[in-house]
Motif scaffolding. Sequence first.
Motif, mmCIF file in Angstrom:
data_model
loop_
_atom_site.group_PDB
_atom_site.id
_atom_site.type_symbol
_atom_site.label_atom_id
_atom_site.label_comp_id
_atom_site.label_asym_id
_atom_site.label_seq_id
_atom_site.Cartn_x
_atom_site.Cartn_y
_atom_site.Cartn_z
ATOM 1 N N TYR A 32 41.562 43.090 37.187
ATOM 2 C CA TYR A 32 41.531 41.652 36.907
ATOM 3 C C TYR A 32 42.546 40.906 37.766
ATOM 4 N N LEU A 33 43.732 41.476 37.908
ATOM 5 C CA LEU A 33 44.801 40.797 38.640
ATOM 6 C C LEU A 33 44.513 40.746 40.133
ATOM 7 N N ILE A 34 44.086 41.856 40.697
ATOM 8 C CA ILE A 34 43.912 41.917 42.143
ATOM 9 C C ILE A 34 42.681 41.149 42.589
ATOM 10 N N GLN A 35 41.617 41.139 41.796
ATOM 11 C CA GLN A 35 40.419 40.415 42.211
ATOM 12 C C GLN A 35 40.608 38.905 42.107
ATOM 13 N N ALA A 37 44.695 39.230 50.286
ATOM 14 C CA ALA A 37 45.540 40.083 49.456
ATOM 15 C C ALA A 37 46.931 40.256 50.040
ATOM 16 N N SER A 38 47.074 40.085 51.352
ATOM 17 C CA SER A 38 48.385 40.282 51.968
ATOM 18 C C SER A 38 49.403 39.261 51.483
ATOM 19 N N TYR A 39 48.913 38.152 50.936
ATOM 20 C CA TYR A 39 49.837 37.153 50.398
ATOM 21 C C TYR A 39 50.401 37.584 49.045
ATOM 22 N N GLN A 40 49.814 38.586 48.415
ATOM 23 C CA GLN A 40 50.276 39.079 47.118
ATOM 24 C C GLN A 40 50.265 37.986 46.052
ATOM 25 N N CYS A 41 49.357 37.057 46.162
ATOM 26 C CA CYS A 41 49.320 35.927 45.231
ATOM 27 C C CYS A 41 48.179 36.097 44.237
#
Length: 654
Positions: free
Chosen positions: A466-469, A476-480
């Motif tokens: 849920y968090l990563i999608q 994803a490289s922004y880690q946001c």
Amino acid sequence: MIFFVLPADQRTNFDLIRIPFGPPTRREDGYAIVSWNEVYDTWEAMLAATLEAAKQDLICLSYVSKFQELYGIDILADGNALTGKMKATFFYWAHPMVGNLVQSPRVRPLDPSFQYVENWTKSDFLDESSKKAVAGLLWKMPRLDKASRDQCRICYDIIELARAFIGEMTSICGRKLEKILALKICLSAEFLDSQRRMLATVTEWPKKKTIEEYVKQRGVAALEYGRYYLPKDASDSHSPDRITGQAALNLLRAMIDSALGRGDMDLSGSGIASESLSARCAYAWRRLPPVIRCVCLMNDLRKLGIVEKEPSERVAMVSPDIAAMTEVQRGERAYRVQRAAGKSHVPRFRNVGRDLTWSWNRDEWHDATITYRYNLCPLWAGASGHTVGGIAFWQAQMGADFPKFGKVVICAGLFALWRLYYDRRISGAHTMVETLEASCLLANQATAHDVKSIERLDMGQDAMDYLIQSDFNDVASYQCVDPIRLMRTLMDSFPKDLRELKFVLRNFEDAVASQGYWLPQWSHEISLAKGTDVTSFPGSTPEGEKLIVEMSGIEDIAFTETAIIINFDDDPGLFNVGVGDNGAFRVFKTEKIGGGPYRYLSRTSALEPEEKTTFVVSAFGDLSEDQEMITYTIYAVGKITGGQKRSIDLKVTH
């Protein structure tokens, strides 16, 4: 408690509250604070005025429209499905036993006299007229039957109160979805593994010696969160058994090893003088899920003598100019990362800062607040500087080794702690969006964000899915983590029916509690209890501590792949027993839909009865819309081997 703000020279001009004309004028000084019952005779009259104001406000109507679109309930309609809940919520908002303005947070006072003396008369922000009005409420309104979350609403007019209240009610499902996500985080092996890899690096920090010396000097009292869950006498300066020096450092090392899965809190030889206290420390720490242990330590390490400069900026998701809408909004609106709402909307009390009052009052005229409320996101304590500081600290300590999803782990971990384990009775806590928005604090990330399609996830998928999608702009490289997108994913992946959602939530509570972990029920604790002494979810009571009485009367049991159907001979209604993790089951009465199949309101896993000699279930009584669930615990005694019809005796704990 609810107060209104008026110009000091118009102290009794209550029409400024009842009949507002446009946005209120914010005041640094020259204001008066008046109790709500100086403006309205009863809380019911104030509620009626609030709902009428909402019907005239485009922003409130937009919140209502969005909620109705998703959940099929018009909360402004007479006799709607949430009418009882709305009345109960507003009653608590208006109650003088709830909240304080300028005192330090503390467990909610239990006695009206204490509340009046300590919270409503200690400071001079109320004049004699308001003090008299508050005193009248304390003895006029019925006593509270549960411990409400701490808050004190300060509004300039009835429109501002309406926006806050309608925003609260339209996020009712969002709050349950938040809790489900927090529970899923506690159950996530992948999330725990990410935490442990970060926490394990502490042994290599250049300033490790600084931490150790600080802990030996301050003792357990140096732990910001950890000390709250340990026995009080471990950190109390007045306790002869207070843990300091090398014993405190040994305890911290054992706590870290336990969180990392390297030991089970063996404190023999730790130097703790009291064997009883040593055992109680170990027991209390083990009662926390490992994910929460890691969150506490990752937070507390930041506080142990290492000072890092943290960014002062706070960001939020914002639909630009949404506050200037000229018609009721429907559907999705694009948003972007912008500066979060500040504190200027809350008056300053003499020389006292705004921290407490700001924790409970959002700027209902700010684009960020309206954006979140329009997307049905719960709000409480505002943008989290604590989370921003945590990210900055761990980035500084780990440097180039800071992991790809490090910000996600820090933000989501703090959110899980605050949502489940933070004492909501004494101060405000940050919600999911108010915490996870901190992951987006990147200047080059403030770009327009078109609304994206949401991938519906299975309810059983890992929290990290849920968090990563829900990463911002799919980079994803922004880690946001985009908190609005995450909320929309949760809304799309879980039941829209509120009652079904409650059952799903209880299943996840069972999944955590059945492992023996403490899962607090803050609203049940009308006492001075703190930490792990607070009432826990029934399933988490340690084995052997329940009183069991017998119950029988089972006519037949049908085993299916995902449930046990029990028919009681003295009640023709069916009971669905949903299967949870670790042998935990859920029971509730089901109803036929027309002439069709029975309706099962619980998501379940495959049943393997031959592996169980005892299982635990919870049964609910019939509910009206404004009632809380009635909980029982039932034990099936003896080995269940399957078959379409079997009679068994049950033992039940009420």
